[in-house]
Enzyme design. Structure first.
Site, PDB file in Angstrom:
ATOM      1  N   GLU A   2       0.784  -1.143   0.061  1.00 38.89           N
ATOM      2  CA  GLU A   2       0.027  -0.036   0.023  1.00 38.89           C
ATOM      3  C   GLU A   2       0.591   1.184   0.091  1.00 38.89           C
ATOM      4  OE1 GLU A   2      -3.257   2.120   3.028  1.00 38.89           O
ATOM      5  OE2 GLU A   2      -2.616   0.108   3.475  1.00 38.89           O
ATOM      6  N   LYS A  10      -2.739  12.896   8.427  1.00 40.73           N
ATOM      7  CA  LYS A  10      -1.549  11.947   8.553  1.00 40.73           C
ATOM      8  C   LYS A  10      -0.287  12.657   8.549  1.00 40.73           C
ATOM      9  CE  LYS A  10      -3.713   7.403   8.829  1.00 40.73           C
ATOM     10  NZ  LYS A  10      -3.368   6.057   8.163  1.00 40.73           N
ATOM     11  N   ARG A  13       1.598  13.241  11.533  1.00 36.94           N
ATOM     12  CA  ARG A  13       2.467  12.416  12.444  1.00 36.94           C
ATOM     13  C   ARG A  13       3.926  12.238  12.224  1.00 36.94           C
ATOM     14  NH1 ARG A  13      -1.184   7.123  11.594  1.00 36.94           N
ATOM     15  NH2 ARG A  13      -2.997   7.679  12.740  1.00 36.94           N
ATOM     16  N   GLU A  78       3.543   3.290   9.200  1.00 37.22           N
ATOM     17  CA  GLU A  78       2.507   3.681   8.282  1.00 37.22           C
ATOM     18  C   GLU A  78       3.001   4.850   7.066  1.00 37.22           C
ATOM     19  OE1 GLU A  78      -0.947   5.289  10.189  1.00 37.22           O
ATOM     20  OE2 GLU A  78      -1.378   3.227  11.173  1.00 37.22           O
ATOM     21  N   TYR A 116     -14.689   3.082   9.091  1.00 35.22           N
ATOM     22  CA  TYR A 116     -14.965   4.177   8.582  1.00 35.22           C
ATOM     23  C   TYR A 116     -15.318   4.032   6.863  1.00 35.22           C
ATOM     24  CZ  TYR A 116      -9.936   4.163   8.307  1.00 35.22           C
ATOM     25  OH  TYR A 116      -8.557   3.784   8.597  1.00 35.22           O
ATOM     26  N   LYS A 159      -8.943  -9.066  10.817  1.00 34.82           N
ATOM     27  CA  LYS A 159      -8.638 -10.133  11.850  1.00 34.82           C
ATOM     28  C   LYS A 159      -9.741 -10.946  12.305  1.00 34.82           C
ATOM     29  CE  LYS A 159      -7.678  -6.465  14.778  1.00 34.82           C
ATOM     30  NZ  LYS A 159      -7.094  -5.945  15.903  1.00 34.82           N
TER      31      LYS A 159
END
Length: 190
Positions: A2, A10, A13, A78, A116, A159
């Site tokens: 990805e 983001k 971050r 990420e 979301y 998961k």
């Protein structure tokens, strides 16, 4: 893997210094720009790479500077791997152009149903709501998610929990066993 353009949410971050001691706390101290000439991208910690990619990451001075720079960022996994995937010097990289962005649904490593993003496919959502339960916006798959899940190309699914839906796990184990034995028709019955 990805690798997509970083959204404004983001970017903070890696634009701000974070204190990392058991917990991660953002400070008001802005960091210097990343020590690379390529733009930053976002992705996740799950990916599949070549030996040449790993060797380059371990030996390249520019990459080592980026790794050091990332130490006081929030959730560096990420953005680090997705950024490396777009750096021209990295083996197997792809151009930084938006045309080459790859979402989590297109990547091969891991499939997730994010809360979301869920809704109804017929209304334009990328997938229907989770039939198990959501934990921190991540679907813990239920038996009703298996038909969708079996149509995906990913190596791993995140998961499952037997306390949420043990039937989902048992059904998936049966499907995988039948596939291992060469009986592909079982997936047509879901």
């Amino acid at each position: 893997m990805e690798t997509e353009a970083t959204n404004d949410y983001k970017k903070a971050r890696w634009q701000y210094h974070h204190n990392v001691n058991g917990t991660v706390v953002r400070t008001d101290v802005k960091k210097s720009p990343p020590p690379i000439s390529s733009p930053m991208f976002m992705g996740n910690a799950y990916f599949v790479v070549t030996r040449a990619f790993v060797k380059h990451v371990m030996q390249d001075r520019e990459v080592q500077k980026l790794l050091e720079w990332e130490r006081d960022t929030y959730s560096p996994d990420e953005n680090l791997w997705a950024t490396l995937q777009r750096m021209p010097s990295v083996p197997g990289s792809i151009p930084a152009n938006i045309k080459y962005d790859e979402s989590d649904l297109q990547a091969i490593a891991r499939v997730v149903k994010w809360g979301y993003h869920a809704g109804s496919i017929k209304d334009g959502a990328p997938y229907d709501h989770c039939t198990g339960a959501y934990r921190r916006e991540v679907c813990v798959y239920g038996a009703g998610d298996l038909a969708w899940l079996l149509q995906q190309h990913h190596l791993f699914a995140n998961k499952f929990d037997p306390e949420v839906d043990d039937i989902a796990i048992r059904c998936l184990e049966s499907v995988l066993r039948f596939k291992m034995l060469g009986h592909d028709m079982v997936t047509d019955h879901f």
